[in-house]
Design a protein around this motif. Sequence first.
Motif, mmCIF file in Angstrom:
data_model
loop_
_atom_site.group_PDB
_atom_site.id
_atom_site.type_symbol
_atom_site.label_atom_id
_atom_site.label_comp_id
_atom_site.label_asym_id
_atom_site.label_seq_id
_atom_site.Cartn_x
_atom_site.Cartn_y
_atom_site.Cartn_z
ATOM 1 N N GLN A 13 73.977 31.902 53.721
ATOM 2 C CA GLN A 13 72.972 32.865 53.298
ATOM 3 C C GLN A 13 73.365 34.268 53.743
ATOM 4 N N ALA A 14 73.271 35.226 52.831
ATOM 5 C CA ALA A 14 73.729 36.587 53.115
ATOM 6 C C ALA A 14 72.963 37.214 54.273
ATOM 7 N N SER A 15 71.669 36.906 54.380
ATOM 8 C CA SER A 15 70.851 37.532 55.413
ATOM 9 C C SER A 15 70.943 36.807 56.745
ATOM 10 N N THR A 16 71.651 35.646 56.792
ATOM 11 C CA THR A 16 71.774 34.812 57.987
ATOM 12 C C THR A 16 70.459 34.737 58.767
ATOM 13 N N PRO A 17 69.421 34.144 58.172
ATOM 14 C CA PRO A 17 68.124 34.078 58.841
ATOM 15 C C PRO A 17 68.134 33.062 59.981
ATOM 16 N N ALA B 251 76.342 32.158 64.411
ATOM 17 C CA ALA B 251 77.215 32.311 65.580
ATOM 18 C C ALA B 251 78.652 32.151 65.097
ATOM 19 N N THR B 252 79.608 32.481 65.951
ATOM 20 C CA THR B 252 81.009 32.340 65.564
ATOM 21 C C THR B 252 81.512 30.911 65.746
ATOM 22 N N THR B 253 80.837 30.151 66.623
ATOM 23 C CA THR B 253 81.213 28.763 66.846
ATOM 24 C C THR B 253 79.977 27.990 67.281
ATOM 25 N N LEU B 254 80.051 26.677 67.192
ATOM 26 C CA LEU B 254 78.887 25.844 67.502
ATOM 27 C C LEU B 254 78.524 25.934 68.981
#
Length: 342
Positions: free
Chosen positions: A9-13, A57-60
């Motif tokens: 999702q573009a908005s990263t909700p 996030a960049t990673t889990l």
Amino acid sequence: MMPTQHRKQASTPIIHVKAPARLHLGFLDLNGGLGRRFGSLGITLEKPCTQLSLSTATTLSVSGQNNQRVVKYAQQFCTQLELPTTFKIHVHQSIPEHIGLGSGTQLSLAVGLAIARYFGLSLSIREVASLLERGARSGIGVAAFEQGGFILDGGRAAQDVLPPPLITRIPFPNHWRILLIFDAQRQGVHGEQEVSAFRQLQPFPEELASHLCRLILMQALPALALAELNRFGLAIAELQRVVGDHFADAQGGRFSSPSVARVLAYLEQNGIVGVGQSSWGPTGFAIVESQTQAEQLLKQLQNQFTTVTTGLNFVICKGKNEGGSIQEEANFTLNRQISGIQ
């Protein structure tokens, strides 16, 4: 599984999911002679529940409760669909594990549905459950998330891929209450022990399966629809006796906790008919007519048991006639009960 096209999702909700606990009242047909085995009855509960949030996030990373299980479910889901684990999950609260209230199914569904919404995937709740290997025997946890209420599923056939189908869903009477009986000293059968227990079960007589099916179809369900507590409770108690005795060798008796068994016997001696154990226990339950009656019983049980029996605790709750919920923080008007992710 074939690679899945996905979009972030573009908005990263921030995505919030809430999943309800459930009572598992028993199986209708452990014989399986008609091609489908099990068939489960359940009641969705107002509490406890599992709540988690997922954000970019960049990673889990995982924080809060049940970290190891959340990591397992997230990695399993993303591996199946070839998704990157570019998100973090925080578990705000969770259903206690291995006490018979469906904690594993609800946590896995919450994780899977949050990831699906994050990547904009069109997956139903049942598809998410299948990807995470939930609903192998009972479909009531999945149906509780879908719709809530009182649930009857149709059991499982050998060729089934998705969880057992929902056959009947009836609203649980709003004025009825459920008194939950917890034993903090014990856990129910789970994991490899559960798998082994099912393998070692003795054959279930066809006549008993027929008896239970008739009992539920012609007594429990009509009584519930008409809010006739006594007839409903008598049917549930009979189901509990038959199924509990069949599982007695695996769990140490009709009920897995001797302390909970004593409470249930006391309740029956005092005229409460709708009592039993949820799933493998140790959690017991009593279904009563009103909040007032539940509060009176709660005081009686506290006076009778908590001073002499370690680990017992009692909680009053309602049935929940709605399923799980998912919402995005960027749009708080989106807070609907869901039957799938669109």
